[in-house]
Every structure is written in structure tokens, then in C-alpha cells.
Design a protein around this motif. Structure first.
Motif, PDB file in Angstrom:
ATOM      1  N   UNK A   1       8.682 -11.074  20.496  1.00 30.57           N
ATOM      2  CA  UNK A   1       8.790  -9.984  21.457  1.00 30.57           C
ATOM      3  C   UNK A   1       7.888 -10.299  22.658  1.00 30.57           C
ATOM      4  N   UNK A   2       8.160  -9.736  23.832  1.00 34.24           N
ATOM      5  CA  UNK A   2       7.298 -10.016  24.984  1.00 34.24           C
ATOM      6  C   UNK A   2       5.909  -9.422  24.788  1.00 34.24           C
TER       7      UNK A   2
ATOM      8  N   UNK B  10       3.124 -11.269  26.701  1.00 35.25           N
ATOM      9  CA  UNK B  10       2.316 -11.924  27.726  1.00 35.25           C
ATOM     10  C   UNK B  10       3.017 -11.774  29.079  1.00 35.25           C
ATOM     11  N   UNK B  11       2.268 -11.481  30.136  1.00 32.78           N
ATOM     12  CA  UNK B  11       2.879 -11.485  31.469  1.00 32.78           C
ATOM     13  C   UNK B  11       3.121 -12.927  31.921  1.00 32.78           C
ATOM     14  N   UNK B  12       4.232 -13.206  32.601  1.00 32.40           N
ATOM     15  CA  UNK B  12       4.371 -14.500  33.256  1.00 32.40           C
ATOM     16  C   UNK B  12       3.270 -14.619  34.308  1.00 32.40           C
ATOM     17  N   UNK B  13       2.785 -15.822  34.534  1.00 27.78           N
ATOM     18  CA  UNK B  13       1.619 -15.974  35.399  1.00 27.78           C
ATOM     19  C   UNK B  13       1.882 -15.367  36.780  1.00 27.78           C
ATOM     20  N   UNK B  14       1.015 -14.458  37.176  1.00 28.35           N
ATOM     21  CA  UNK B  14       1.157 -13.755  38.437  1.00 28.35           C
ATOM     22  C   UNK B  14       1.856 -12.416  38.301  1.00 28.35           C
ATOM     23  N   UNK B  15       2.389 -12.131  37.106  1.00 25.36           N
ATOM     24  CA  UNK B  15       3.073 -10.862  36.870  1.00 25.36           C
ATOM     25  C   UNK B  15       2.159  -9.853  36.205  1.00 25.36           C
ATOM     26  N   UNK B  16       2.571  -8.604  36.226  1.00 18.51           N
ATOM     27  CA  UNK B  16       1.736  -7.528  35.682  1.00 18.51           C
ATOM     28  C   UNK B  16       2.163  -7.146  34.267  1.00 18.51           C
ATOM     29  N   UNK B  17       3.482  -7.095  34.015  1.00 21.39           N
ATOM     30  CA  UNK B  17       3.975  -6.632  32.720  1.00 21.39           C
ATOM     31  C   UNK B  17       4.443  -7.805  31.870  1.00 21.39           C
ATOM     32  N   UNK B  18       4.433  -7.627  30.561  1.00 19.22           N
ATOM     33  CA  UNK B  18       4.804  -8.685  29.628  1.00 19.22           C
ATOM     34  C   UNK B  18       6.301  -8.981  29.695  1.00 19.22           C
ATOM     35  N   UNK B  19       6.615 -10.258  29.865  1.00 22.45           N
ATOM     36  CA  UNK B  19       7.989 -10.736  29.874  1.00 22.45           C
ATOM     37  C   UNK B  19       8.149 -11.980  28.995  1.00 22.45           C
ATOM     38  N   UNK B  20       7.027 -12.534  28.530  1.00 22.85           N
ATOM     39  CA  UNK B  20       7.041 -13.748  27.719  1.00 22.85           C
ATOM     40  C   UNK B  20       6.518 -13.454  26.324  1.00 22.85           C
ATOM     41  N   UNK B  21       7.001 -14.212  25.333  1.00 17.75           N
ATOM     42  CA  UNK B  21       6.425 -14.149  23.994  1.00 17.75           C
ATOM     43  C   UNK B  21       5.287 -15.154  23.864  1.00 17.75           C
ATOM     44  N   UNK B  22       4.427 -14.939  22.883  1.00 18.58           N
ATOM     45  CA  UNK B  22       3.367 -15.931  22.671  1.00 18.58           C
ATOM     46  C   UNK B  22       3.844 -17.097  21.791  1.00 18.58           C
ATOM     47  N   UNK B  23       5.114 -17.097  21.442  1.00 16.29           N
ATOM     48  CA  UNK B  23       5.919 -18.202  20.925  1.00 16.29           C
ATOM     49  C   UNK B  23       5.143 -19.320  20.199  1.00 16.29           C
ATOM     50  N   UNK B  24       4.678 -19.070  18.971  1.00 11.11           N
ATOM     51  CA  UNK B  24       3.905 -20.073  18.226  1.00 11.11           C
ATOM     52  C   UNK B  24       4.590 -21.433  18.136  1.00 11.11           C
ATOM     53  N   UNK B  25       3.772 -22.477  18.209  1.00 13.82           N
ATOM     54  CA  UNK B  25       4.219 -23.867  18.255  1.00 13.82           C
ATOM     55  C   UNK B  25       3.450 -24.656  17.207  1.00 13.82           C
ATOM     56  N   UNK B  26       4.171 -25.409  16.372  1.00 15.35           N
ATOM     57  CA  UNK B  26       3.567 -26.122  15.244  1.00 15.35           C
ATOM     58  C   UNK B  26       3.930 -27.599  15.319  1.00 15.35           C
TER      59      UNK B  26
ATOM     60  N   UNK C 132      16.139 -10.343  25.137  1.00 16.23           N
ATOM     61  CA  UNK C 132      16.983  -9.525  24.257  1.00 16.23           C
ATOM     62  C   UNK C 132      16.122  -8.835  23.190  1.00 16.23           C
ATOM     63  N   UNK C 133      15.136  -9.541  22.665  1.00 17.15           N
ATOM     64  CA  UNK C 133      14.249  -8.957  21.660  1.00 17.15           C
ATOM     65  C   UNK C 133      13.495  -7.768  22.260  1.00 17.15           C
ATOM     66  N   UNK C 134      13.200  -7.872  23.558  1.00 16.05           N
ATOM     67  CA  UNK C 134      12.484  -6.790  24.245  1.00 16.05           C
ATOM     68  C   UNK C 134      13.271  -5.489  24.227  1.00 16.05           C
ATOM     69  N   UNK C 135      14.597  -5.571  24.134  1.00 17.52           N
ATOM     70  CA  UNK C 135      15.424  -4.372  24.137  1.00 17.52           C
ATOM     71  C   UNK C 135      15.502  -3.666  22.806  1.00 17.52           C
TER      72      UNK C 135
END
Length: 339
Positions: free
Chosen positions: A146-147, A149-165, A254-257
């Protein structure tokens, strides 16, 4: 260990969780798999994606957001690449199954990729990295979320913290990188909240748009700080793109919805080392890199450096002997659910 924690033996935690999942009508094999995975994550010191997540997982089950009877199924195959549908089943069960399949494909083709859609939170992503490494495979896995994190320079969350392994098998100890693309995973931020501690570094924005190390203030709006600032913002977006197009599943937008975090997209890539005839050279090269990074003067006297996964093994061994530190509040919740 803080005053609001207690130590629980591994076997006791495993049994309490087994009883809990059986109570909620999971099959014995699924209940055991869930109990083992949650307990092992907590044993390794990842309470944030182990025992701390159990009450929320049960809440999702009660709301019908997790289908306890669903089985992930293959929907499309392209040689060493496959697409699977998780059918909103338990994230751990789906994740283990798809990692197993990626390992099988890698053993056959050298490399295997399974893209999974419509699944639920996989809890500790490192579970699947360790699984790959224990089967002599290099592993690369990632998920969208789910969102938060804000995209850099943005105020509201639009990105996930999307774990990477990323995991690399090694005779002297597997290398396993398990990281969120936010400075701190939100489960980790909540872990600090439960312990009544501040984050060691800023981890997100408070409701006054100021960077903060106070977990309570960050959790109000869940606006995490990307690792590497603008670089983490870009990496999060690219991982979401890859997970979405490879699986043909939901993107973070889509998850944000949705009301809650469900129907995620994930990717499991395995590379089998059985196809190489130079693994002894690989082991030597890995040791060369590790030795070079270990052999550095620490900033603080008594400190040392570690390779990814090294401290996990040390924590695992200590907690097996001493018991697992667990939030008293969380343990009471789990035991109440199990009874």
C-alpha cells in the motif's frame, strides 16, 4: 531488554501459534507452516514481521480478507518464467509455495522466475531469501505494498516501501539482504513504538511535514522516508512497475483504492548454483569481499561491521538459548486469541 518485554521459549511460541491457527480452521499443515514461519522470524529478531503481526493477520482472517482455504495456482507459463494467482490466500503460504516453484524452475533451467498476483502480506521477506539459499539458490524477491511513502518532492504517499530481498548461499553462512525501500519498515517503526523508544535516525514525516524520529508521530499519517531520498523514491517506483507488469497484478495505485492492504503483487527469482562448476571459486570470492569489509577500523571502539544476514544468525543463536524477547502487550493479545 526493555521493561515492557518478556522472554518466550521458541517451542512455547511455536505451540501457542499452532493452537491459534488451528482454532481459526487452518488445515494442520498450513497451521504448522504459519506457526513455524512466524516463530522463526521472531527468533531471528524480526518481531515487527513475526509475532507483532499475528493479531493483525487474524483480524484480516476474521474480516474475510485472507482466504484460509485458497491455494496459489499457476495461470501462465513461459519456459523458466511463470505467472501465478494467489487467490487472496495467506501471504506466507503463497510465498513459500512460489519460492519452491522458482527453485524447481532454477534447478531445471538455471534460473526461475515466478510472478505472483492477488496475494497478501508475505510478512518477513527474508523468509524466502533464506529458503532459496538453503536450497543452494541465489534469490531475488520483491513485493509492492500500500502507499506509505511520498514520491520525492511530494506531500502525500503514492509509493510503497516495497521490500527487496537478495540472498546468496555460502558454506560459512548465507548472505541475506532483507530491506524495505523506506528507511524503516513500518512494522519496525511500530516495534520502536511498542518498546517506547525513538528511532535512531529520522524515519518519516510528522503531520507538520517535518522529518521525525518519533514513531508515534510518523504512524499518524504513515509517510515514510525513502532510503537514499530521491534514489529510494525512484527504486520503489521501479520495483512496483516490475512486480505489476510481470504478474499482471495490482500496482500500488490500485492497492491504494482498497480499504486495507490486500491483493499485492510479488516476484520470486531464483538462480541455481548447481549449474555452475566453479562454486569453490565463488566461495573464495565471497570470503574475499566479506574479509575486506570486516577488516576496517570501527567508528566507535568495540563496534564491528557485518555482512547482510550475519547478525540474524547471531540473534537466532542467542534467542534459542535465552528465549525470544517479545512485547508483553503483543504476547497477551496472541495468547488471548489462542485461548
Amino acid at each position: 531488554m526493555s521493561s515492557n518485554q518478556k522472554r518466550i521459549p521458541f517451542e512455547e511460541m511455536q505451540q501457542v501459534l499452532l493452537n491459534l491457527f488451528l482454532k481459526y480452521d487452518f488445515t494442520p499443515s498450513k497451521a504448522q507452516q504459519l506457526a513455524n514461519t512466524y516463530s522463526e522470524s521472531t527468533l531471528d529478531g524480526i518481531n515487527s514481521h513475526g509475532i507483532n503481526r499475528v493479531p493483525l493477520f487474524i483480524d484480516y482472517v476474521e474480516k474475510g480478507l485472507v482466504d484460509i482455504n485458497a491455494e496459489a495456482e499457476k495461470v501462465e507459463g513461459m519456459g523458466s518464467i511463470e505467472r501465478w494467482d494467489g487467490k487472496l490466500g495467506p501471504g506466507i503460504i503463497n510465498g513459500i509455495k512460489c519460492t519452491d516453484r522458482a527453485i524447481e524452475l532454477a534447478q531445471k533451467h538455471g534460473m526461475g522466475l515466478v510472478a505472483l498476483r492477488n496475494t497478501n502480506h508475505w510478512m518477513r521477506g527474508g523468509t524466502y531469501g533464506w529458503q532459496a539459499a538453503n536450497n543452494d539458490c541465489i534469490g531475488i524477491m520483491f513485493t509492492n505494498t500500500q502507499p506509505n511513502m511520498p514520491p520525492w518532492g511530494g506531500k502525500d504517499s503514492r509509493l510503497g516501501n516495497n521490500p527487496f530481498i537478495v540472498s546468496i548461499p555460502r558454506k560459512e553462512g548465507h548472505i541475506v539482504l532483507d530491506m524495505a525501500i523506506s528507511q524503516f519498515a513500518f512494522g519496525k517503526i511500530n516495534d520502536y513504538r511498542l518498546k517506547g523508544e525513538k528511532l535512531p535516525f529520522p524515519g518519516g514525516w510528522d503531520d507538520n511535514d517535518q522529518l521525525s524520529n518519533d514513531p508515534k508521530k510518523i504512524l499518524v499519517k504513515e509517510r515514510g522516508l525513502p532510503i537514499g531520498y530521491w534514489k529510494g523514491s525512484a527504486l520503489s517506483m521501479v520495483l512496483d512497475m516490475l512486480a505489476t507488469v510481470l504478474s499482471l497484478g495490482n500496482s500500488t495505485s490500485k492497492i491504494a483504492g482498497k480499504d486495507l492492504e490486500v491483493a499485492l503483487s510479488q516476484v520470486f527469482i531464483c538462480i541455481s548454483r548447481n549449474n555452475f562448476n566453479d562454486t569453490d571459486i565463488q566461495e573464495r570470492l565471497l570470503k574475499e569481499i566479506i574479509d575486506f569489509t570486516h577488516n576496517v577500523e570501527p567508528l566507535k571502539e568495540g563496534d564491528r561491521t557485518y555482512y547482510p544476514g550475519e547478525r540474524t544468525v547471531l540473534t537466532r543463536e542467542r534467542n534459542k538459548k535465552e528465549g525470544i524477547p517479545v512485547s508483553t502487550e503483543i504476547w497477551k493479545k496472541v495468547c488471548a486469541l489462542a485461548n
